[in-house]
Scaffold this active site. Structure first.
Site, PDB file in Angstrom:
ATOM      1  N   ARG A  15      -3.525  -4.335 -52.340  1.00  0.00           N
ATOM      2  CA  ARG A  15      -3.010  -5.105 -53.463  1.00  0.00           C
ATOM      3  C   ARG A  15      -3.716  -4.709 -54.756  1.00  0.00           C
ATOM      4  NH1 ARG A  15       1.284  -7.673 -55.645  1.00  0.00           N
ATOM      5  NH2 ARG A  15       0.719  -9.654 -56.660  1.00  0.00           N
ATOM      6  N   HIS A  56      -4.646 -13.402 -49.875  1.00  0.00           N
ATOM      7  CA  HIS A  56      -3.272 -12.889 -49.859  1.00  0.00           C
ATOM      8  C   HIS A  56      -2.428 -13.477 -50.990  1.00  0.00           C
ATOM      9  CE1 HIS A  56      -4.195 -11.453 -45.793  1.00  0.00           C
ATOM     10  NE2 HIS A  56      -3.055 -10.803 -45.790  1.00  0.00           N
ATOM     11  N   SER A 110     -10.466 -38.053 -26.560  1.00  0.00           N
ATOM     12  CA  SER A 110     -11.913 -37.844 -26.622  1.00  0.00           C
ATOM     13  C   SER A 110     -12.638 -38.751 -25.626  1.00  0.00           C
ATOM     14  CB  SER A 110     -12.424 -38.124 -28.037  1.00  0.00           C
ATOM     15  OG  SER A 110     -11.888 -37.187 -28.956  1.00  0.00           O
ATOM     16  N   GLU A 113     -10.186 -29.203 -26.360  1.00  0.00           N
ATOM     17  CA  GLU A 113     -11.418 -29.002 -25.585  1.00  0.00           C
ATOM     18  C   GLU A 113     -12.578 -29.764 -26.222  1.00  0.00           C
ATOM     19  OE1 GLU A 113     -11.613 -27.723 -22.723  1.00  0.00           O
ATOM     20  OE2 GLU A 113      -9.933 -26.345 -22.487  1.00  0.00           O
ATOM     21  N   ALA A 141      -6.515 -41.637 -23.526  1.00  0.00           N
ATOM     22  CA  ALA A 141      -7.786 -41.075 -23.075  1.00  0.00           C
ATOM     23  C   ALA A 141      -7.865 -39.631 -23.540  1.00  0.00           C
ATOM     24  CB  ALA A 141      -7.903 -41.162 -21.557  1.00  0.00           C
ATOM     25  N   GLN A 189     -15.658  -9.117 -57.960  1.00  0.00           N
ATOM     26  CA  GLN A 189     -16.842  -9.648 -57.292  1.00  0.00           C
ATOM     27  C   GLN A 189     -16.555 -10.959 -56.567  1.00  0.00           C
ATOM     28  OE1 GLN A 189     -20.280 -11.459 -59.465  1.00  0.00           O
ATOM     29  NE2 GLN A 189     -21.396  -9.669 -58.700  1.00  0.00           N
ATOM     30  N   GLU A 206      -4.982 -38.016 -21.527  1.00  0.00           N
ATOM     31  CA  GLU A 206      -3.889 -38.971 -21.408  1.00  0.00           C
ATOM     32  C   GLU A 206      -3.633 -39.606 -22.776  1.00  0.00           C
ATOM     33  OE1 GLU A 206      -4.504 -41.805 -18.289  1.00  0.00           O
ATOM     34  OE2 GLU A 206      -5.040 -40.278 -16.801  1.00  0.00           O
ATOM     35  N   THR A 248     -12.927 -32.460 -29.790  1.00  0.00           N
ATOM     36  CA  THR A 248     -12.888 -32.291 -31.241  1.00  0.00           C
ATOM     37  C   THR A 248     -14.260 -31.873 -31.771  1.00  0.00           C
ATOM     38  OG1 THR A 248     -13.496 -34.588 -31.635  1.00  0.00           O
ATOM     39  CG2 THR A 248     -11.131 -34.097 -31.432  1.00  0.00           C
TER      40      THR A 248
END
Length: 381
Positions: free
Chosen positions: A268, A338, A130, A363, A128, A279, A125, A365
């Site tokens: 790449r 990337h 955690s 679910e 409400a 490395q 909520e 923290t």
């Protein structure tokens, strides 16, 4: 602990991999862009058996074990974390109904769940999150009904079109606080139950997350799950299983991000050689792979212990904490590998990076998971 899969388990995991690659990969970016599942996608998930995979065969499901369920969610999350989210939350509701429902409720909702109806779980909520014990939504007994008033927020699997029923945690005896909470199944379309704000999210954009509003919503007492006053316990036990599902999602996102990094590093070329010849980048990949394997083992161990009926509060919290934080770490490193291209929507890692960030938040923290873990360690559990 070593997990050597049976032939049947391998077949199910391969089915999930094939489904993800053929049905989800081609449309994942489009669904993310539109912030909506494509028509028919949820039904395809049901048709392949993944909405009912943890439902016993007697109710129309596949009845697979916890380890295989976790591996299926991982394979789906590698390609599309939004669909993995749908499956993880839905199978959580299956588990709650299976463990707490009457025979009539199981016959109705578990059979629905296997054929395409989607379940949701409503605990959070506005004040409400955690602190779930501070929930204020009330379901006051009135004759043969409950009259529900209040609201829930950030509820997965409920959107403008998605979501067929919700397991609601509400106060049936407000004076008793958590001991006065009960779990009640509320069907979509029930008078007084409506969908409020549909959230516009940074990641997991296709997966619906909404506000639920209850305004003198009258529900028969036959919709009660378990006994009155057991709702908070039902919710906490359900979250143990839910955290394994979220950990599985985290592992899958990390595996997908790692695979994307490896593929890109081979293609790449800079300074006359593939970038994976450097490395520094090799060490990135080594860290990413090692951490992801550790997250996977933590998750599968928690799933296996749950399958055997053990108390897995600490293990589920460990798995969810580590796997979710690792998903963020690996997605971050993959995007770094990337380079500038990773920041562009032409590459899937851009979506994975956004998807990963929610996993340490819902679910419970990461901070809540560390509270659960530390208490268990202090108590010697």
């Amino acid at each position: 602990m070593s997990f050597i899969l049976t032939k049947e388990q391998k077949m199910i995991v391969q089915l999930a991999k094939t489904f993800a690659e053929t049905e989800l990969a081609p449309v994942a970016d489009e669904m993310d862009k539109n912030a909506k599942f494509l028509p028919g996608i949820v039904q395809k998930v049901a048709d392949v058996g993944f909405l009912g995979m943890n439902v016993p065969e007697e109710y129309g499901g596949a009845g697979i074990d916890e380890v295989t369920k976790a591996l299926v969610i991982m394979e789906i999350a590698k390609v599309d974390a939004s669909v993995a989210e749908l499956i993880a939350v839905h199978t959580l509701t299956n588990d709650i109904i299976l463990r707490n429902g009457t025979e009539e409720q199981k016959q109705k909702y578990l059979r629905m769940a296997c054929t395409g109806a989607v379940g949701a779980f409503a605990l959070t909520e506005p004040n409400a999150g955690s602190d779930a014990a501070s929930a204020r939504t009330k379901a006051i007994p009135d004759g043969g009904d409950y009259v529900i008033n209040g609201s829930k927020c950030f509820i997965s699997n409920m959107g403008e079109d998605e979501g067929d029923y919700v397991i609601l945690i509400a106060l049936t005896d407000p004076a008793k606080k958590t001991k006065g909470m009960s779990a009640i199944i509320v069907d979509r379309g029930t008078k007084g139950f409506s969908i409020g704000k549909v959230e516009d999210k940074m990641g997991l954009r296709a997966a619906p997350v909404s506000e639920l509003i209850f305004d003198d919503c009258r529900v028969p007492k036959t919709q009660l799950l378990g006994k009155e006053g057991r709702g908070f316990m039902i919710a906490m036990a359900g979250l143990d299983g839910g955290r394994i599902g979220m950990a599985s999602q985290g592992v899958g996102v990390a595996e997908g991000a790692l695979e994307a990094a490896v593929d890109y590093s081979k293609q790449r070329v800079q300074f006359g050689k593939p970038i994976n010849a450097n490395q520094g980048l090799q060490w990135y990949l080594a860290d990413m792979a090692t951490r992801t394997e550790a997250a996977k083992m933590l998750t599968l161990n928690a799933a296996d212990r749950r399958q055997h009926g053990e108390n897995i509060g600490k293990l589920a919290a460990m798995a969810k904490y580590y796997a979710s934080e690792n998903a963020v770490y690996v997605a971050h490193k993959s995007l770094q590998i990337h380079g500038g291209y990773g920041y562009m929507k032409d590459y899937a890692i851009e979506r994975m990076y956004r998807d990963a960030r929610i996993i340490p938040l819902y679910e419970g923290t990461s901070e809540v998971q560390k509270m659960v873990i530390s208490r268990a360690v202090i108590d010697g559990k």
